[in-house]
Design a protein around this motif. Structure first.
Motif, PDB file in Angstrom:
ATOM      1  N   GLU A 135       0.766  -1.000   0.150  1.00 34.41           N
ATOM      2  CA  GLU A 135       0.304  -0.046   0.372  1.00 34.41           C
ATOM      3  C   GLU A 135       0.956   1.567   0.101  1.00 34.41           C
ATOM      4  O   GLU A 135       1.890   1.535   0.119  1.00 34.41           O
ATOM      5  N   THR A 136       0.538   2.513  -0.804  1.00 34.39           N
ATOM      6  CA  THR A 136       1.265   4.003  -0.523  1.00 34.39           C
ATOM      7  C   THR A 136       1.166   4.248   1.392  1.00 34.39           C
ATOM      8  O   THR A 136       2.618   4.773   0.736  1.00 34.39           O
ATOM      9  N   TYR A 137       0.623   3.935   1.881  1.00 33.56           N
ATOM     10  CA  TYR A 137       0.768   4.189   3.181  1.00 33.56           C
ATOM     11  C   TYR A 137       1.499   3.463   3.721  1.00 33.56           C
ATOM     12  O   TYR A 137       2.494   3.544   4.509  1.00 33.56           O
ATOM     13  N   THR A 138       1.849   2.255   3.788  1.00 34.71           N
ATOM     14  CA  THR A 138       2.815   1.501   4.040  1.00 34.71           C
ATOM     15  C   THR A 138       4.502   1.983   3.862  1.00 34.71           C
ATOM     16  O   THR A 138       5.288   1.642   3.735  1.00 34.71           O
ATOM     17  N   ALA A 139       4.027   1.971   1.781  1.00 34.67           N
ATOM     18  CA  ALA A 139       5.852   2.382   1.084  1.00 34.67           C
ATOM     19  C   ALA A 139       5.600   3.071   2.108  1.00 34.67           C
ATOM     20  O   ALA A 139       7.369   4.082   2.025  1.00 34.67           O
ATOM     21  N   MET A 140       5.632   4.691   2.470  1.00 33.32           N
ATOM     22  CA  MET A 140       5.641   5.576   2.144  1.00 33.32           C
ATOM     23  C   MET A 140       5.998   5.819   4.442  1.00 33.32           C
ATOM     24  O   MET A 140       6.943   6.815   4.142  1.00 33.32           O
ATOM     25  N   ARG A 141       5.462   5.122   5.047  1.00 34.09           N
ATOM     26  CA  ARG A 141       6.102   5.165   5.824  1.00 34.09           C
ATOM     27  C   ARG A 141       7.692   3.865   6.706  1.00 34.09           C
ATOM     28  O   ARG A 141       8.071   4.558   6.902  1.00 34.09           O
ATOM     29  N   HIS A 142       7.828   2.681   5.771  1.00 40.98           N
ATOM     30  CA  HIS A 142       8.756   2.587   5.167  1.00 40.98           C
ATOM     31  C   HIS A 142      10.360   3.574   5.025  1.00 40.98           C
ATOM     32  O   HIS A 142      11.030   3.159   5.636  1.00 40.98           O
TER      33      HIS A 142
END
Length: 50
Positions: free
Chosen positions: A2-9
């Motif tokens: 997901e976009t949020y997970t990628a940005m968070r990582h």
């Protein structure tokens, strides 16, 4: 992923490094040898008569 997970990582891994490097660059720029004279000139700008 997901976009949020990628940005968070990305923020967890490289964001801290980027912010640390930016902080060190600002501190280094402020404490460079010629900074005192430039800061004194900038501090006198509001007091100058046109």
């Amino acid at each position: 992923m997901e976009t949020y997970t990628a940005m968070r990582h990305f923020a967890d891994s490289w964001g801290l490094l980027a912010m640390t490097l930016f902080f060190l660059a600002v501190v280094g720029f402020t404490l460079r040898p010629g900074a005192r004279k430039a800061a004194e000139r900038a501090a006198e700008i509001p007091l100058k008569e046109d």
